[in-house]
Design a protein around this motif. Structure first.
Motif, PDB file in Angstrom:
ATOM      1  N   SER A 124       0.897  -1.225   0.071  1.00 48.20           N
ATOM      2  CA  SER A 124       0.002   0.165  -0.124  1.00 48.20           C
ATOM      3  C   SER A 124       0.796   1.084   0.098  1.00 48.20           C
ATOM      4  O   SER A 124       0.404   2.120  -0.385  1.00 48.20           O
ATOM      5  N   SER A 125       2.217   1.225   0.444  1.00 46.90           N
ATOM      6  CA  SER A 125       3.150   2.080   0.501  1.00 46.90           C
ATOM      7  C   SER A 125       4.546   1.589  -0.014  1.00 46.90           C
ATOM      8  O   SER A 125       4.620   0.426   0.717  1.00 46.90           O
ATOM      9  N   ASP A 175       7.762   0.876   3.497  1.00 42.27           N
ATOM     10  CA  ASP A 175       7.139  -0.169   2.890  1.00 42.27           C
ATOM     11  C   ASP A 175       5.992  -0.780   3.933  1.00 42.27           C
ATOM     12  O   ASP A 175       6.379  -0.945   5.264  1.00 42.27           O
ATOM     13  N   ALA A 176       4.800  -1.094   3.349  1.00 42.27           N
ATOM     14  CA  ALA A 176       3.997  -1.676   4.230  1.00 42.27           C
ATOM     15  C   ALA A 176       2.843  -2.409   3.105  1.00 42.27           C
ATOM     16  O   ALA A 176       2.572  -2.050   1.994  1.00 42.27           O
ATOM     17  N   GLY A 177       2.629  -3.581   3.852  1.00 41.65           N
ATOM     18  CA  GLY A 177       1.712  -4.496   2.544  1.00 41.65           C
ATOM     19  C   GLY A 177       1.343  -5.674   3.202  1.00 41.65           C
ATOM     20  O   GLY A 177       1.689  -6.146   4.431  1.00 41.65           O
ATOM     21  N   VAL A 178       1.212  -6.798   2.033  1.00 43.02           N
ATOM     22  CA  VAL A 178       0.834  -8.215   2.445  1.00 43.02           C
ATOM     23  C   VAL A 178       1.571  -8.847   1.279  1.00 43.02           C
ATOM     24  O   VAL A 178       1.616  -8.602   0.194  1.00 43.02           O
ATOM     25  N   GLY A 179       1.813 -10.153   1.745  1.00 43.14           N
ATOM     26  CA  GLY A 179       2.410 -11.062   0.808  1.00 43.14           C
ATOM     27  C   GLY A 179       1.965 -12.701   0.898  1.00 43.14           C
ATOM     28  O   GLY A 179       1.279 -12.979   2.079  1.00 43.14           O
ATOM     29  N   ALA A 180       2.189 -13.382  -0.033  1.00 47.02           N
ATOM     30  CA  ALA A 180       1.599 -14.744   0.033  1.00 47.02           C
ATOM     31  C   ALA A 180       2.513 -15.594  -0.863  1.00 47.02           C
ATOM     32  O   ALA A 180       3.017 -15.166  -1.818  1.00 47.02           O
ATOM     33  N   GLY A 181       2.640 -16.948  -0.361  1.00 47.82           N
ATOM     34  CA  GLY A 181       3.579 -17.635  -1.444  1.00 47.82           C
ATOM     35  C   GLY A 181       3.381 -19.183  -1.153  1.00 47.82           C
ATOM     36  O   GLY A 181       2.693 -19.382   0.088  1.00 47.82           O
ATOM     37  N   LEU A 182       4.189 -20.043  -1.682  1.00 46.68           N
ATOM     38  CA  LEU A 182       4.174 -21.561  -1.375  1.00 46.68           C
ATOM     39  C   LEU A 182       5.653 -22.158  -1.169  1.00 46.68           C
ATOM     40  O   LEU A 182       6.646 -21.419  -1.359  1.00 46.68           O
ATOM     41  N   LEU A 202      11.370  -3.355   9.085  1.00 41.19           N
ATOM     42  CA  LEU A 202       9.971  -3.818   9.110  1.00 41.19           C
ATOM     43  C   LEU A 202       9.673  -4.678  10.031  1.00 41.19           C
ATOM     44  O   LEU A 202      10.391  -5.694  10.462  1.00 41.19           O
ATOM     45  N   PHE A 203       8.373  -4.843  10.659  1.00 43.85           N
ATOM     46  CA  PHE A 203       8.126  -5.849  11.391  1.00 43.85           C
ATOM     47  C   PHE A 203       6.608  -6.241  10.852  1.00 43.85           C
ATOM     48  O   PHE A 203       5.940  -5.551  10.420  1.00 43.85           O
ATOM     49  N   GLY A 204       6.127  -7.470  11.366  1.00 42.77           N
ATOM     50  CA  GLY A 204       4.888  -7.720  10.986  1.00 42.77           C
ATOM     51  C   GLY A 204       4.525  -9.116  11.443  1.00 42.77           C
ATOM     52  O   GLY A 204       5.087  -9.899  12.663  1.00 42.77           O
ATOM     53  N   THR A 205       3.612 -10.045  10.821  1.00 43.82           N
ATOM     54  CA  THR A 205       3.340 -11.396  11.208  1.00 43.82           C
ATOM     55  C   THR A 205       3.295 -12.216   9.913  1.00 43.82           C
ATOM     56  O   THR A 205       3.446 -11.818   8.640  1.00 43.82           O
ATOM     57  N   ALA A 206       3.362 -13.526  10.299  1.00 43.24           N
ATOM     58  CA  ALA A 206       3.409 -14.435   9.007  1.00 43.24           C
ATOM     59  C   ALA A 206       2.617 -15.675   9.560  1.00 43.24           C
ATOM     60  O   ALA A 206       2.563 -16.024  10.633  1.00 43.24           O
TER      61      ALA A 206
END
Length: 268
Positions: free
Chosen positions: A176-177, A183-190, A232-236
């Motif tokens: 989103s930025s 940097d801020a946002g979301v991600g996904a993968g396999l 950066l910090f966040g969750t997974a």
């Protein structure tokens, strides 16, 4: 007489089979690998939540990767698992251990700037999980997440075609930025299981495109820089299907084999 014997044999077989299944279910209930405990029969199977610290992607002063000395075009970081199957650490690590992880090697391969967001595609990547019963995890120190010895589980990124980026990607992120330290946002993968003590419990190929695990993450600026240089910090969240302990399956197989021999003897 023969039908009577057959009926008794079938009835006994049914009871024995039910007993074996019940016994196997109990034996296969909680799996313990290196001190990490979970129940494959749980409705969540293996679903974990975690906190993470990661590096800031720096596209350079002109917004293009690879044109500045401090450019970071490879995503890497570390973190700690805080929950498994909706339980806390005291439940999934009853002996007092910690389940931590390190990740890296996710290389930026595609950047699509939109009006309200920026979409980034990555190739490559890996994640290693560790069980640590000694040093307490510290978000200011990457070493505290990787000092658990040999990996508990090693995973390699699973690449799949992305229509958004018109190429194979291992991780897709929507920010989103982006840039200038925001940097801020979301991600996904396999992910594919490739090693570790728990490899035999997760090498299932049951997720999308034959992958073993799926993950998603969210991230935002810390507002400062950690001593290790992460911003950066966040969750997974990690999700995978697990296999019960081999010993439990073997016991069930032996019990059914014995049942078959017993039934044959009674029918003679």
């Amino acid at each position: 007489m023969f039908l009577n014997k057959l009926s008794k044999t079938v009835f006994s077989a049914a009871l024995l089979s039910a007993g074996l299944m019940s016994s196997s279910s109990a034996l296969a209930g909680n799996v313990n690998v290196g001190g990490v405990v979970w129940d494959p029969a749980d409705m969540f199977d293996f679903t974990s939540n975690s906190q993470l610290i990661e590096d800031l992607l720096d596209p350079g002063t002109d917004g293009v990767f690879g044109t500045a000395d401090d450019v970071v075009s490879s995503l890497n970081g570390f973190g700690k698992v805080t929950g498994i199957n909706n339980t806390f650490e005291s439940t999934f690590c009853p002996s007092g251990c910690e389940l931590t992880f390190e990740f890296g090697g996710y290389e930026v391969s595609s950047v699509i700037a939109g009006v309200s967001d920026t979409r980034i595609g990555f190739t490559g990547g890996w994640i290693n999980f560790y069980v640590d019963s000694g040093t307490a995890y510290n978000a200011n120190s990457k070493a505290s997440a990787t000092d658990g010895g040999a990996p508990w589980l090693s995973l390699a990124a699973h690449e799949i075609y992305s229509a958004t980026h018109s190429q194979m990607t291992s991780l897709n992120a929507t920010l989103s930025s982006f840039g200038a330290g925001v940097d801020a946002g979301v991600g996904a993968g396999l992910l594919d299981v490739v090693g570790g003590a728990a490899m035999g419990n997760f090498d299932t190929n049951t997720r999308t495109d034959g992958a073993d695990w799926v993950f998603s993450s969210s991230f935002q600026p810390i507002g400062n820089t950690t001593p290790d240089g992460f911003e950066l910090f966040g969750t997974a969240d990690f999700r995978g299907d697990s296999i019960p302990e081999p010993s439990s399956l073997a016991l069930l197989g032996l019990g059914m084999l014995g049942l078959g021999f017993g039934a044959r003897r009674k029918l003679k």
